[in-house]
Motif scaffolding. Sequence first.
Motif, mmCIF file in Angstrom:
data_model
loop_
_atom_site.group_PDB
_atom_site.id
_atom_site.type_symbol
_atom_site.label_atom_id
_atom_site.label_comp_id
_atom_site.label_asym_id
_atom_site.label_seq_id
_atom_site.Cartn_x
_atom_site.Cartn_y
_atom_site.Cartn_z
ATOM 1 N N LYS A 188 0.822 -1.200 0.000
ATOM 2 C CA LYS A 188 0.000 0.000 0.000
ATOM 3 C C LYS A 188 0.859 1.256 0.000
ATOM 4 O O LYS A 188 0.461 2.283 -0.518
ATOM 5 C CB LYS A 188 -0.939 -0.004 1.203
ATOM 6 C CG LYS A 188 -2.063 -0.996 1.098
ATOM 7 C CD LYS A 188 -2.987 -0.852 2.284
ATOM 8 C CE LYS A 188 -4.142 -1.839 2.173
ATOM 9 N NZ LYS A 188 -5.098 -1.675 3.252
ATOM 10 N N ARG A 189 2.017 1.148 0.616
ATOM 11 C CA ARG A 189 2.926 2.298 0.680
ATOM 12 C C ARG A 189 3.343 2.710 -0.725
ATOM 13 O O ARG A 189 3.419 3.904 -1.042
ATOM 14 C CB ARG A 189 4.139 1.933 1.523
ATOM 15 C CG ARG A 189 5.138 3.039 1.632
ATOM 16 C CD ARG A 189 6.268 2.641 2.550
ATOM 17 N NE ARG A 189 7.267 3.683 2.558
ATOM 18 C CZ ARG A 189 8.546 3.484 2.627
ATOM 19 N NH1 ARG A 189 9.000 2.247 2.721
ATOM 20 N NH2 ARG A 189 9.383 4.479 2.635
ATOM 21 N N TRP A 190 3.622 1.757 -1.588
ATOM 22 C CA TRP A 190 4.032 2.059 -2.955
ATOM 23 C C TRP A 190 2.891 2.674 -3.757
ATOM 24 O O TRP A 190 3.104 3.528 -4.623
ATOM 25 C CB TRP A 190 4.559 0.808 -3.662
ATOM 26 C CG TRP A 190 5.890 0.397 -3.101
ATOM 27 C CD1 TRP A 190 6.153 -0.680 -2.312
ATOM 28 C CD2 TRP A 190 7.129 1.078 -3.267
ATOM 29 N NE1 TRP A 190 7.467 -0.728 -1.970
ATOM 30 C CE2 TRP A 190 8.098 0.355 -2.550
ATOM 31 C CE3 TRP A 190 7.529 2.229 -3.922
ATOM 32 C CZ2 TRP A 190 9.435 0.747 -2.484
ATOM 33 C CZ3 TRP A 190 8.852 2.613 -3.866
ATOM 34 C CH2 TRP A 190 9.782 1.880 -3.158
ATOM 35 N N TYR A 191 1.661 2.248 -3.477
ATOM 36 C CA TYR A 191 0.506 2.850 -4.134
ATOM 37 C C TYR A 191 0.362 4.323 -3.738
ATOM 38 O O TYR A 191 0.036 5.174 -4.563
ATOM 39 C CB TYR A 191 -0.788 2.101 -3.796
ATOM 40 C CG TYR A 191 -0.926 0.779 -4.505
ATOM 41 C CD1 TYR A 191 -0.712 0.682 -5.875
ATOM 42 C CD2 TYR A 191 -1.286 -0.361 -3.811
ATOM 43 C CE1 TYR A 191 -0.841 -0.525 -6.533
ATOM 44 C CE2 TYR A 191 -1.421 -1.582 -4.457
ATOM 45 C CZ TYR A 191 -1.192 -1.653 -5.817
ATOM 46 O OH TYR A 191 -1.329 -2.850 -6.466
ATOM 47 N N LYS A 192 0.597 4.623 -2.467
ATOM 48 C CA LYS A 192 0.519 6.011 -2.001
ATOM 49 C C LYS A 192 1.615 6.862 -2.637
ATOM 50 O O LYS A 192 1.354 7.982 -3.069
ATOM 51 C CB LYS A 192 0.630 6.064 -0.469
ATOM 52 C CG LYS A 192 -0.597 5.567 0.242
ATOM 53 C CD LYS A 192 -0.435 5.697 1.734
ATOM 54 C CE LYS A 192 -1.664 5.168 2.448
ATOM 55 N NZ LYS A 192 -1.552 5.282 3.898
ATOM 56 N N ILE A 193 2.821 6.329 -2.700
ATOM 57 C CA ILE A 193 3.928 7.074 -3.308
ATOM 58 C C ILE A 193 3.659 7.284 -4.796
ATOM 59 O O ILE A 193 3.829 8.383 -5.321
ATOM 60 C CB ILE A 193 5.273 6.345 -3.081
ATOM 61 C CG1 ILE A 193 5.643 6.379 -1.600
ATOM 62 C CG2 ILE A 193 6.374 6.969 -3.928
ATOM 63 C CD1 ILE A 193 6.841 5.537 -1.237
ATOM 64 N N GLY A 229 0.747 7.293 -6.306
ATOM 65 C CA GLY A 229 -0.372 8.230 -6.427
ATOM 66 C C GLY A 229 0.071 9.667 -6.211
ATOM 67 O O GLY A 229 -0.363 10.581 -6.919
ATOM 68 N N ALA A 230 0.972 9.886 -5.238
ATOM 69 C CA ALA A 230 1.477 11.237 -4.973
ATOM 70 C C ALA A 230 2.304 11.747 -6.151
ATOM 71 O O ALA A 230 2.171 12.903 -6.563
ATOM 72 C CB ALA A 230 2.308 11.244 -3.696
ATOM 73 N N CYS A 262 -0.065 12.613 -8.975
ATOM 74 C CA CYS A 262 -0.744 13.880 -8.699
ATOM 75 C C CYS A 262 0.170 15.069 -8.955
ATOM 76 O O CYS A 262 -0.242 16.066 -9.557
ATOM 77 C CB CYS A 262 -1.259 13.917 -7.266
ATOM 78 S SG CYS A 262 -2.715 12.899 -7.007
#
Length: 127
Positions: free
Chosen positions: A2-7, A9-10, A13
Amino acid sequence: MKRWYKIGGAVLCLFIIFSLFGYFLAPPLLKNYLLGTLSEYLGRKVTIASITINPYLLSASIRGIQVTEKGRPDALFSADELFLDFAGISSDRKHLVFEQVRLTRPYLSIVREDNNSYNISDIITKR
């Protein structure tokens, strides 16, 4: 995971925001700034047809530039396009460095007036 998905996604963006700002928001802001600043400094009407910026190639194109004579609609200076390809900042960090500067179809009208001055004398004396 999930951490890689957040990074990711950031990063996505930031990429989208940078793209939107560079392609859509920066050109009208720069155009308004240049029109106001140049008109005030030169004491003449300045017009710019369009500005395009490529934030990824660090280049800009200013099209349809015209500076009119003081108090008259005649063109003092005009150019079809000013293209700037930004290369970086100088080692002393005080100057911009351009890889390419291209001025397409420039026109300059310098006229000697009756009082032995030129139509651009007021601009030169401001310096």
